[in-house]
Design a protein around this motif. Structure first.
Motif, PDB file in Angstrom:
ATOM      1  N   ILE A  27       0.836  -1.202   0.000  1.00  0.00           N
ATOM      2  CA  ILE A  27       0.000   0.000   0.000  1.00  0.00           C
ATOM      3  C   ILE A  27       0.872   1.254   0.000  1.00  0.00           C
ATOM      4  O   ILE A  27       0.621   2.186  -0.772  1.00  0.00           O
ATOM      5  CB  ILE A  27      -0.972  -0.005   1.200  1.00  0.00           C
ATOM      6  N   ALA A  28       1.894   1.279   0.827  1.00  0.00           N
ATOM      7  CA  ALA A  28       2.771   2.461   0.870  1.00  0.00           C
ATOM      8  C   ALA A  28       3.466   2.676  -0.469  1.00  0.00           C
ATOM      9  O   ALA A  28       3.601   3.808  -0.934  1.00  0.00           O
ATOM     10  CB  ALA A  28       3.805   2.301   1.977  1.00  0.00           C
ATOM     11  N   ARG A  29       3.875   1.590  -1.100  1.00  0.00           N
ATOM     12  CA  ARG A  29       4.561   1.707  -2.382  1.00  0.00           C
ATOM     13  C   ARG A  29       3.620   2.191  -3.485  1.00  0.00           C
ATOM     14  O   ARG A  29       4.031   2.917  -4.384  1.00  0.00           O
ATOM     15  CB  ARG A  29       5.151   0.354  -2.763  1.00  0.00           C
ATOM     16  N   GLN A  30       2.351   1.834  -3.402  1.00  0.00           N
ATOM     17  CA  GLN A  30       1.421   2.192  -4.470  1.00  0.00           C
ATOM     18  C   GLN A  30       0.940   3.630  -4.396  1.00  0.00           C
ATOM     19  O   GLN A  30       0.362   4.131  -5.357  1.00  0.00           O
ATOM     20  CB  GLN A  30       0.230   1.243  -4.485  1.00  0.00           C
ATOM     21  N   PHE A  31       1.129   4.292  -3.288  1.00  0.00           N
ATOM     22  CA  PHE A  31       0.729   5.691  -3.184  1.00  0.00           C
ATOM     23  C   PHE A  31       1.870   6.639  -3.532  1.00  0.00           C
ATOM     24  O   PHE A  31       1.769   7.834  -3.337  1.00  0.00           O
ATOM     25  CB  PHE A  31       0.133   5.997  -1.803  1.00  0.00           C
ATOM     26  N   ARG A  32       2.945   6.066  -4.052  1.00  0.00           N
ATOM     27  CA  ARG A  32       4.014   6.846  -4.661  1.00  0.00           C
ATOM     28  C   ARG A  32       3.951   6.591  -6.153  1.00  0.00           C
ATOM     29  O   ARG A  32       3.555   5.512  -6.599  1.00  0.00           O
ATOM     30  CB  ARG A  32       5.383   6.376  -4.157  1.00  0.00           C
ATOM     31  N   SER A  37      -1.787   5.241  -6.988  1.00  0.00           N
ATOM     32  CA  SER A  37      -3.123   4.984  -6.457  1.00  0.00           C
ATOM     33  C   SER A  37      -3.785   6.289  -6.056  1.00  0.00           C
ATOM     34  O   SER A  37      -3.128   7.232  -5.632  1.00  0.00           O
ATOM     35  CB  SER A  37      -3.047   4.044  -5.250  1.00  0.00           C
ATOM     36  N   SER A  38      -5.095   6.330  -6.185  1.00  0.00           N
ATOM     37  CA  SER A  38      -5.850   7.538  -5.882  1.00  0.00           C
ATOM     38  C   SER A  38      -6.552   7.378  -4.535  1.00  0.00           C
ATOM     39  O   SER A  38      -6.482   6.331  -3.893  1.00  0.00           O
ATOM     40  CB  SER A  38      -6.880   7.796  -6.989  1.00  0.00           C
ATOM     41  N   SER A  39      -7.279   8.409  -4.141  1.00  0.00           N
ATOM     42  CA  SER A  39      -8.024   8.322  -2.887  1.00  0.00           C
ATOM     43  C   SER A  39      -9.158   7.309  -2.998  1.00  0.00           C
ATOM     44  O   SER A  39      -9.570   6.726  -1.995  1.00  0.00           O
ATOM     45  CB  SER A  39      -8.566   9.693  -2.497  1.00  0.00           C
TER      46      SER A  39
END
Length: 174
Positions: free
Chosen positions: A18-23, A95-97
């Motif tokens: 998850i942390a990687r996908q929001f970059r 990834s978006s909100s």
């Protein structure tokens, strides 16, 4: 693995992914996207408690629903991910909100499946959760790879040999 180690692995993988996908990350079709789901599936399937021995059919049904939920969550996550093409032609994703909402729904559905299985007396091991997470990551990686190929820079075709030649009309007979 013990239940505690499985739970820690699941939490660690989820936080990492998850942390990687929001970059912003490039989509380059690399094999690493497929490696983590494969590892999770192998770890889950090597455990003997994937299905409950006393409730074989019910636990198999719950496992199937878990996999379907995982695939749906992965698809929803991939379709809520923003994709764009840089001027140099590389395709990027972030990834978006809306992806957060998809994860929230997914966690709620998985918790509901666990509660349903517990109410039915089915022993549920963390292997089902690992398989569901592998399905989520696999579906997301596949859809993102496809979306990346489709939104990549349009390849301008060069002229083929003979495109500029004028073809003579057929001979006229008198």
């Amino acid at each position: 693995m013990s239940g505690l180690v499985d739970a820690l692995v699941i939490v660690l993988v989820a936080v990492l992914v998850i942390a990687r996908q929001f970059r912003a990350t490039p989509i380059d079709g690399e094999r690493r996207r497929w490696l983590l789901p494969a590892i999770l599936a192998v770890v889950a399937l090597r455990e003997p408690g994937v299905l409950d021995a006393h409730h074989h059919t019910t636990s198999a049904l719950l496992l199937g629903v878990e996999l379907l939920v995982g695939l749906a969550i992965g698809a929803g996550w991939a379709w809520t991910t923003r994709i764009w093409v840089q001027p140099d032609g590389t395709v990027w994703s972030k990834s978006s909100s809306a992806s957060v909402a998809v994860w929230g729904v997914g966690i709620g559905l998985r918790a509901g499946l666990f509660v349903l299985g517990a109410a039915m007396g089915v022993h549920q091991d963390s292997s089902a959760l690992l398989l569901g997470l592998a399905g989520t990551l696999l579906a997301r990686a596949g859809i993102l790879a496809r979306r990346g190929r489709l939104s990549g820079p349009a390849v301008k075709s060069g002229r083929a040999y003979g495109d500029s030649t004028v073809r003579p009309a057929g001979r006229e007979r008198v």
